[in-house]
Design a protein around this motif. Structure first.
Motif, PDB file in Angstrom:
ATOM      1  N   THR A   1       0.727  -1.269  -0.044  1.00  0.00           N
ATOM      2  CA  THR A   1       0.017   0.249   0.157  1.00  0.00           C
ATOM      3  C   THR A   1       0.917   1.568  -0.427  1.00  0.00           C
ATOM      4  O   THR A   1       0.375   2.290  -0.538  1.00  0.00           O
ATOM      5  CB  THR A   1      -0.952  -0.261   1.424  1.00  0.00           C
ATOM      6  OG1 THR A   1      -0.389  -0.214   2.611  1.00  0.00           O
ATOM      7  CG2 THR A   1      -1.568  -1.018   1.121  1.00  0.00           C
TER       8      THR A   1
ATOM      9  N   PHE B   1     -11.122  -4.409   1.448  1.00  0.00           N
ATOM     10  CA  PHE B   1     -12.021  -2.905   1.305  1.00  0.00           C
ATOM     11  C   PHE B   1     -10.198  -2.021   1.298  1.00  0.00           C
ATOM     12  O   PHE B   1     -10.425  -1.293   2.300  1.00  0.00           O
ATOM     13  CB  PHE B   1     -12.884  -2.477   2.737  1.00  0.00           C
ATOM     14  CG  PHE B   1     -14.015  -3.287   2.598  1.00  0.00           C
ATOM     15  CD1 PHE B   1     -15.134  -3.423   1.671  1.00  0.00           C
ATOM     16  CD2 PHE B   1     -14.206  -4.094   3.970  1.00  0.00           C
ATOM     17  CE1 PHE B   1     -15.690  -4.079   2.464  1.00  0.00           C
ATOM     18  CE2 PHE B   1     -14.957  -4.909   3.708  1.00  0.00           C
ATOM     19  CZ  PHE B   1     -16.181  -5.080   3.517  1.00  0.00           C
ATOM     20  N   THR B   2     -10.451  -2.009  -0.406  1.00  0.00           N
ATOM     21  CA  THR B   2      -8.415  -0.625  -0.041  1.00  0.00           C
ATOM     22  C   THR B   2      -8.831   0.626  -0.145  1.00  0.00           C
ATOM     23  O   THR B   2      -7.542   1.586  -0.275  1.00  0.00           O
ATOM     24  CB  THR B   2      -8.575  -1.672  -1.830  1.00  0.00           C
ATOM     25  OG1 THR B   2      -9.591  -1.191  -2.596  1.00  0.00           O
ATOM     26  CG2 THR B   2      -8.254  -3.534  -1.884  1.00  0.00           C
ATOM     27  N   GLY B   3     -10.079   0.466  -0.047  1.00  0.00           N
ATOM     28  CA  GLY B   3      -9.991   2.393  -0.184  1.00  0.00           C
ATOM     29  C   GLY B   3     -10.152   2.923   1.167  1.00  0.00           C
ATOM     30  O   GLY B   3      -9.075   3.009   2.129  1.00  0.00           O
ATOM     31  N   LYS B   4     -10.976   3.373   1.886  1.00  0.00           N
ATOM     32  CA  LYS B   4     -11.247   3.390   3.344  1.00  0.00           C
ATOM     33  C   LYS B   4     -11.138   2.214   4.582  1.00  0.00           C
ATOM     34  O   LYS B   4     -10.609   2.183   5.710  1.00  0.00           O
ATOM     35  CB  LYS B   4     -12.868   3.760   3.844  1.00  0.00           C
ATOM     36  CG  LYS B   4     -12.954   5.092   3.324  1.00  0.00           C
ATOM     37  CD  LYS B   4     -14.757   5.221   3.753  1.00  0.00           C
ATOM     38  CE  LYS B   4     -15.175   6.898   3.010  1.00  0.00           C
ATOM     39  NZ  LYS B   4     -16.026   6.845   3.944  1.00  0.00           N
TER      40      LYS B   4
ATOM     41  N   ARG C   1      -7.964   0.062   4.579  1.00  0.00           N
ATOM     42  CA  ARG C   1      -6.905   0.293   4.335  1.00  0.00           C
ATOM     43  C   ARG C   1      -6.103   0.851   5.708  1.00  0.00           C
ATOM     44  O   ARG C   1      -5.430   0.184   6.063  1.00  0.00           O
ATOM     45  CB  ARG C   1      -6.347   1.262   2.816  1.00  0.00           C
ATOM     46  CG  ARG C   1      -4.289   1.884   2.700  1.00  0.00           C
ATOM     47  CD  ARG C   1      -4.434   2.802   1.653  1.00  0.00           C
ATOM     48  NE  ARG C   1      -3.531   2.791   1.557  1.00  0.00           N
ATOM     49  CZ  ARG C   1      -2.569   4.779   2.103  1.00  0.00           C
ATOM     50  NH1 ARG C   1      -3.827   4.938   3.088  1.00  0.00           N
ATOM     51  NH2 ARG C   1      -1.491   4.455   2.063  1.00  0.00           N
TER      52      ARG C   1
END
Length: 456
Positions: free
Chosen positions: A12, A195-198, A200
């Motif tokens: 990331t 859930f790679t958005g929020k 992260r």
């Protein structure tokens, strides 16, 4: 011409990606919390009989040395996210040198003098490039992958036995705490991956969240003990060279420590391979040469601060793999945290209050991830009969040296005691020797060729 396909990054945050100071500080502390930096100086202090004040000063000096060495290695020398900390390997030799020279009052001074000279020798190996030439000649991918695998394998018994099964307190509670911490780590890491958005934030902070939840569970069980934090001083100055201690030099002690440094370098090489693999950055000649210099400088600083050698910690490679954060800025922040902990008795006491089973639960998952990283490297290599032995024998040696009674090791000659005290170093040397000595003949091809000649 076809396009070359590149594998998507699993990180990331890459090693050179920019992070704010606030993010780096928050992410750096979980590396500090997951490292038992205080354990080695505590053990040494117990063995040689230091007073409470001397023990506290040794632990503080070790924190500061680890912090400065981490900053030097990750940002200035090797330029890969490598955290430095005290190794368990020198404990026996440190105690031996201390007691052999304690009659004339130079026990600890002789330990530090031998460490100082050994560190200078390591720096010379890096500046001249000798160590790198040895790595290039004797550590191809199959050996490198094996070394990464056994690094994780060797740490698993430490995580389970020392931190969980043999830790103080009720065994059932210890196991439950370790499971809570491990499950929390996996849960948050999976949320972050799903859930790679929020989500992260959950992955990159999964280690510290697992440690916090484990500590809360320990508090609920009545196991968490922070009573010593109130009595510890907020700010305290550690040991000062030539004021609180002096250096003394003894030829046999220097030779002993030189052997220890060779074993340490064999072990830290596995850490570098592991970090390089999870960071998706090649381990270049420059990295290795500068890394050896950084290792030597870190050990030099350790001796000047009155503590034992610091070396690369492989646990942090597993944390990088779990969190996906490989930023060098995070490791600089971790180094700064170490220095802060070293200057504050309250903070260093607080971190040492995290129950061992909680750390063990996180630690064992990290060890498994490191071993998987080694398997990923090995799967890129064609594995024939020779390669199977190159992998299998070091694996067996790692487990054998972990399970063998310590009394037997202590009955061996001194050099073998030093070598066998590190299962990683012994297994790494075995992998290198097997790869060099075993023939490259592919038996299956020989059989096929023979059958073809018979048919003709």
């Amino acid at each position: 011409m076809g396009e070359t396909k590149t594998k998507p990054s699993k990180l990331t945050v890459g090693p050179n990606d920019d992070l704010s100071i606030g993010q780096s500080v928050l992410l750096g502390i979980q590396h500090v919390l997951a490292m038992d930096v205080y354990v080695v100086p505590f053990i040494i202090a117990s063995i040689i009989g230091l007073t409470t004040k001397e023990s506290s000063a040794l632990i503080q000096s070790t924190f500061i040395a680890a912090g400065l060495a981490t900053i030097i290695q990750s940002y200035f020398c090797m330029k890969l996210p490598v955290a430095q900390g005290p190794s368990f390997i020198p404990i026996g030799s440190v105690a031996g040198i201390y007691f052999a020279n304690s009659q004339n009052g130079n026990g600890w001074g002789t330990v530090l003098g031998a460490s100082l000279i050994g560190a200078i020798l390591v720096i010379i190996l890096g500046v001249t490039g000798i160590f790198n030439r040895l790595i290039k000649a004797f550590v191809p991918p199959i050996v490198g992958g094996t070394i990464i695998f056994i690094v994780g394998l060797s740490l698993m018994p430490v995580a389970l036995n020392d931190n969980v099964f043999n830790a103080s307190g009720d065994l059932g509670q210890n196991i439950l705490l370790a499971i809570i911490a491990a499950v929390s780590l996996i849960f948050f890491a999976m949320i972050g991956s799903r859930f790679t958005g929020k989500g992260r934030i959950f992955r990159i902070s999964s280690v510290i969240l697992a440690l916090i939840i484990g500590s809360f569970a320990a508090q609920f069980m009545g196991i968490l003990d922070v009573s010593q934090v109130g009595n510890a001083p907020l700010i305290s100055v550690p040991q000062l060279p030539f004021v609180d201690f002096h250096f003394s030099f003894d030829v046999s002690s220097i030779l002993t420590m030189a052997i220890i440094y060779i074993v340490l370098m064999a072990e830290t090489t596995g850490t570098w391979f592991a970090v390089s693999n999870v960071c998706e950055e090649p381990l270049t000649d420059e990295n290795i040469n500068r890394g050896v210099v950084g290792e030597g400088l870190g050990c030099l600083i350790s001796s000047l601060l009155g503590t034992t050698p610091v070396t690369g910690y492989s646990t942090n490679a597993g944390i990088i793999s779990i969190t996906g954060v490989a930023s060098k800025k995070v490791f600089v922040a971790a180094g700064a945290w170490f220095v802060v902990f070293g200057l504050s008795g309250k903070l260093s006491t607080l971190i040492s209050s995290i129950p061992a089973p909680v750390i063990g639960g996180v630690f064992v998952i990290v060890c498994g991830i490191i071993s998987i990283s080694g398997l990923k490297v090995m799967k890129e290599v064609d594995i024939n009969e020779k390669q199977m032995y190159v992998i299998a024998i070091p694996m067996i040696l790692t487990l054998a040296l972990t399970l063998i009674p310590k009394e037997f090791i202590q009955s061996l000659p001194q050099f073998l005691q030093y070598l066998f005290s590190s299962s990683v170093a012994t297994a790494s040397i075995a992998a290198i020797l097997l790869n060099c000595l075993l023939p490259n003949e592919k038996i299956e091809e020989s059989i096929t060729e023979h059958e073809g000649e018979k048919a003709i």
